[in-house]
Design a protein around this motif. Sequence first.
Motif, PDB file in Angstrom:
ATOM      1  N   ASP A  55      -8.942   8.295  11.285  1.00 31.56           N
ATOM      2  CA  ASP A  55      -9.753   7.460  10.396  1.00 31.56           C
ATOM      3  C   ASP A  55      -9.808   8.050   8.985  1.00 31.56           C
ATOM      4  OD1 ASP A  55     -10.274   5.610  12.360  1.00 31.56           O
ATOM      5  OD2 ASP A  55     -12.232   6.442  12.899  1.00 31.56           O
ATOM      6  N   SER A  56      -9.878   9.374   8.893  1.00 33.58           N
ATOM      7  CA  SER A  56      -9.870  10.022   7.575  1.00 33.58           C
ATOM      8  C   SER A  56      -8.550   9.776   6.856  1.00 33.58           C
ATOM      9  CB  SER A  56     -10.094  11.533   7.728  1.00 33.58           C
ATOM     10  OG  SER A  56     -11.384  11.803   8.209  1.00 33.58           O
ATOM     11  N   GLU A  57      -7.462   9.766   7.620  1.00 32.15           N
ATOM     12  CA  GLU A  57      -6.146   9.528   7.001  1.00 32.15           C
ATOM     13  C   GLU A  57      -5.995   8.076   6.551  1.00 32.15           C
ATOM     14  OE1 GLU A  57      -4.320  12.391   6.359  1.00 32.15           O
ATOM     15  OE2 GLU A  57      -6.259  13.047   7.153  1.00 32.15           O
ATOM     16  N   ILE A  58      -6.597   7.152   7.287  1.00 24.05           N
ATOM     17  CA  ILE A  58      -6.601   5.754   6.839  1.00 24.05           C
ATOM     18  C   ILE A  58      -7.358   5.640   5.521  1.00 24.05           C
ATOM     19  CG2 ILE A  58      -7.590   3.466   7.316  1.00 24.05           C
ATOM     20  CD1 ILE A  58      -5.045   3.882   8.847  1.00 24.05           C
ATOM     21  N   ARG A  59      -8.471   6.369   5.410  1.00 24.64           N
ATOM     22  CA  ARG A  59      -9.233   6.357   4.158  1.00 24.64           C
ATOM     23  C   ARG A  59      -8.376   6.896   3.014  1.00 24.64           C
ATOM     24  NH1 ARG A  59     -11.403   4.252   0.256  1.00 24.64           N
ATOM     25  NH2 ARG A  59     -12.819   5.498  -1.022  1.00 24.64           N
ATOM     26  N   LYS A  60      -7.616   7.935   3.270  1.00 19.45           N
ATOM     27  CA  LYS A  60      -6.726   8.475   2.234  1.00 19.45           C
ATOM     28  C   LYS A  60      -5.670   7.441   1.830  1.00 19.45           C
ATOM     29  CE  LYS A  60      -7.201  13.249   3.860  1.00 19.45           C
ATOM     30  NZ  LYS A  60      -6.492  14.369   4.534  1.00 19.45           N
ATOM     31  N   ALA A  61      -5.149   6.710   2.816  1.00 15.66           N
ATOM     32  CA  ALA A  61      -4.169   5.663   2.514  1.00 15.66           C
ATOM     33  C   ALA A  61      -4.803   4.568   1.651  1.00 15.66           C
ATOM     34  CB  ALA A  61      -3.615   5.070   3.805  1.00 15.66           C
ATOM     35  N   GLN A  62      -6.057   4.237   1.947  1.00 13.87           N
ATOM     36  CA  GLN A  62      -6.768   3.237   1.143  1.00 13.87           C
ATOM     37  C   GLN A  62      -6.998   3.744  -0.278  1.00 13.87           C
ATOM     38  OE1 GLN A  62     -10.104   2.806   3.773  1.00 13.87           O
ATOM     39  NE2 GLN A  62      -9.202   1.079   4.884  1.00 13.87           N
ATOM     40  N   LEU A  63      -7.285   5.045  -0.411  1.00 11.01           N
ATOM     41  CA  LEU A  63      -7.411   5.641  -1.740  1.00 11.01           C
ATOM     42  C   LEU A  63      -6.091   5.551  -2.505  1.00 11.01           C
ATOM     43  CD1 LEU A  63      -9.490   8.922  -1.249  1.00 11.01           C
ATOM     44  CD2 LEU A  63     -10.101   6.960  -2.662  1.00 11.01           C
ATOM     45  N   ALA A  64      -4.993   5.748  -1.785  1.00 17.71           N
ATOM     46  CA  ALA A  64      -3.678   5.640  -2.419  1.00 17.71           C
ATOM     47  C   ALA A  64      -3.483   4.254  -3.031  1.00 17.71           C
ATOM     48  CB  ALA A  64      -2.577   5.928  -1.404  1.00 17.71           C
ATOM     49  N   ILE A  65      -3.932   3.224  -2.314  1.00 19.49           N
ATOM     50  CA  ILE A  65      -3.833   1.861  -2.850  1.00 19.49           C
ATOM     51  C   ILE A  65      -4.773   1.697  -4.038  1.00 19.49           C
ATOM     52  CG2 ILE A  65      -4.072  -0.590  -2.303  1.00 19.49           C
ATOM     53  CD1 ILE A  65      -1.823   0.946  -0.795  1.00 19.49           C
ATOM     54  N   GLU A  66      -6.009   2.184  -3.884  1.00 16.13           N
ATOM     55  CA  GLU A  66      -7.021   2.053  -4.940  1.00 16.13           C
ATOM     56  C   GLU A  66      -6.560   2.694  -6.242  1.00 16.13           C
ATOM     57  OE1 GLU A  66     -11.661   3.478  -5.723  1.00 16.13           O
ATOM     58  OE2 GLU A  66     -10.841   3.492  -3.681  1.00 16.13           O
ATOM     59  N   TYR A  67      -5.894   3.840  -6.141  1.00 17.67           N
ATOM     60  CA  TYR A  67      -5.464   4.557  -7.342  1.00 17.67           C
ATOM     61  C   TYR A  67      -3.992   4.320  -7.663  1.00 17.67           C
ATOM     62  CZ  TYR A  67     -10.058   6.606  -7.334  1.00 17.67           C
ATOM     63  OH  TYR A  67     -11.435   6.772  -7.378  1.00 17.67           O
ATOM     64  N   GLN A  68      -3.446   3.246  -7.104  1.00 16.11           N
ATOM     65  CA  GLN A  68      -2.156   2.670  -7.512  1.00 16.11           C
ATOM     66  C   GLN A  68      -0.950   3.557  -7.229  1.00 16.11           C
ATOM     67  OE1 GLN A  68      -2.297   0.663 -11.383  1.00 16.11           O
ATOM     68  NE2 GLN A  68      -4.537   0.746 -11.294  1.00 16.11           N
ATOM     69  N   ALA A  69      -0.966   4.236  -6.096  1.00 10.39           N
ATOM     70  CA  ALA A  69       0.253   4.895  -5.639  1.00 10.39           C
ATOM     71  C   ALA A  69       1.238   3.831  -5.167  1.00 10.39           C
ATOM     72  CB  ALA A  69      -0.061   5.868  -4.513  1.00 10.39           C
ATOM     73  N   ASP A  70       2.505   4.163  -5.122  1.00 10.10           N
ATOM     74  CA  ASP A  70       3.546   3.195  -4.774  1.00 10.10           C
ATOM     75  C   ASP A  70       4.019   3.310  -3.334  1.00 10.10           C
ATOM     76  OD1 ASP A  70       4.044   2.178  -7.605  1.00 10.10           O
ATOM     77  OD2 ASP A  70       4.353   4.335  -7.845  1.00 10.10           O
ATOM     78  N   ALA A  71       3.669   4.417  -2.672  1.00 10.12           N
ATOM     79  CA  ALA A  71       4.148   4.659  -1.314  1.00 10.12           C
ATOM     80  C   ALA A  71       3.217   5.623  -0.599  1.00 10.12           C
ATOM     81  CB  ALA A  71       5.563   5.241  -1.342  1.00 10.12           C
ATOM     82  N   VAL A  72       3.263   5.576   0.722  1.00 13.86           N
ATOM     83  CA  VAL A  72       2.502   6.490   1.570  1.00 13.86           C
ATOM     84  C   VAL A  72       3.455   7.044   2.629  1.00 13.86           C
ATOM     85  CG1 VAL A  72       0.763   6.591   3.396  1.00 13.86           C
ATOM     86  CG2 VAL A  72       0.235   5.450   1.238  1.00 13.86           C
ATOM     87  N   MET A  73       3.416   8.352   2.843  1.00 19.44           N
ATOM     88  CA  MET A  73       4.198   8.956   3.923  1.00 19.44           C
ATOM     89  C   MET A  73       3.258   9.552   4.958  1.00 19.44           C
ATOM     90  SD  MET A  73       7.673  10.830   2.662  1.00 19.44           S
ATOM     91  CE  MET A  73       8.402  10.720   4.300  1.00 19.44           C
ATOM     92  N   ASP A  74       3.486   9.204   6.221  1.00 23.45           N
ATOM     93  CA  ASP A  74       2.722   9.765   7.327  1.00 23.45           C
ATOM     94  C   ASP A  74       3.465  10.973   7.889  1.00 23.45           C
ATOM     95  OD1 ASP A  74       1.184  10.284   9.573  1.00 23.45           O
ATOM     96  OD2 ASP A  74       2.201   8.751  10.767  1.00 23.45           O
ATOM     97  N   LEU A  75       2.860  12.147   7.740  1.00 25.44           N
ATOM     98  CA  LEU A  75       3.480  13.384   8.215  1.00 25.44           C
ATOM     99  C   LEU A  75       2.734  13.942   9.427  1.00 25.44           C
ATOM    100  CD1 LEU A  75       4.133  15.168   4.769  1.00 25.44           C
ATOM    101  CD2 LEU A  75       5.489  13.406   5.912  1.00 25.44           C
TER     102      LEU A  75
END
Length: 429
Positions: free
Chosen positions: A82-102
Amino acid sequence: MSQSYTTQMDAARKGILTPQMEQVLANESISKEELMDGLAQGRIAIPANKHHLNLKAAGVGKGLKTKINVNLGVSKDVCCFDSEIRKAQLAIEYQADAVMDLSVSGDTETFRKRLVEQIPVMIGTVPIYDTLTRTGKPTEEITLEEWFETVEIHAANGIDFITIHAGLNQKCARSIKTNPRLCGIVSRGGSILFEWMEKTGNENPFYEHFDRLLDICQAHDVCISLGDGLRPGAIKDSTDAPQIEELITLGELTKQAWKKNVQVMIEGPGHVPLHEIEMNMQLQKKLCHNAPFYVLGPLVTDIAPGYDHITSAIGGALAAMHGADFLCYVTPAEHLRLPTADDVKEGIMASRIAAHAGDLAKGLKGAEIIDHKMSKARGELDWEGQFDCALDPEKARSFRKSSQPEEQEVCTMCGDFCAVKRTANLLKH
């Protein structure tokens, strides 16, 4: 009747304008002809898995804005999806172009499916990690089928690009032994495959059976991000024989992939001193036939733990200026721990600054417009106009609110000594 195609590259070579290409064109200054030619030649990639239905496609490569990626994912010690989903949502909020799940622990497939369902930017993974997590086996007991089963699963899950360290073959493995490093192999995927080859005596499965990998990627339109398993993890190890040996191999694999219409990105260093960054960018573009280049940083010094988002941004701006197309963010927690949500934001903003600075330096069409708009607002002491142009309006507003001047027109740095205020009326006459 609509024309058929297998991948974005295949479509471009057939002259078919795909919905994903149209999405890219809506956000870039490049022409349709330039985009399709770049895709057909491999200079541009649009990672867009056929199963990622809510994807808002973005292009990576020549003539396009420099993109940034956000790494996230759980470990055995910190395993909260759930914390990682929140980070992914932050990535969208702050206009990142991609997300990598490691992720390297827990129910990784369920998490990947959540990401694909909820996150509209391109998503990447490293199936090599997940093979160990999924099977629970010691590295040397992983079978050829299990390596490729994981790739199949990730492709079917809707992952847009996968990092595969296919260039770290037995020849490169010998090079790392005969050219000692301060930090050895710092790539997780590279170290896993190196261990597998050393303990089994076999060739890298993804190098030996590269055509099998291409068939999977072609079927789902997955872009291969050819990983740099021998990237330097120390300034002293930069641009050494193992790094270049692997890069030459990646260039050979790139041509092989393009023959099957599979899109490719090349991953790059790593830790690189400032004076070697331009050379590294030129080497990649030359040896890998101008494929899009995806860099981690690069970090320009080894001594800034806690501030490595800054060392990365310095290197990233210079890398983008000299041809890098895609920057992987680095957070303040790099080398220290799994990043928090606050670390993620700091990493994103540092990388966005670096990417934009690189775009300005290489003269990307239209990149300067927002800077000129900001400067106009500053010259007019238009605070709301400045906030509207800021990469992080929220932070800019909070700083100003925290220290209020007597005269609202200026700020508490200069007050009545504000140079802009003092000269504005004079310059009007």
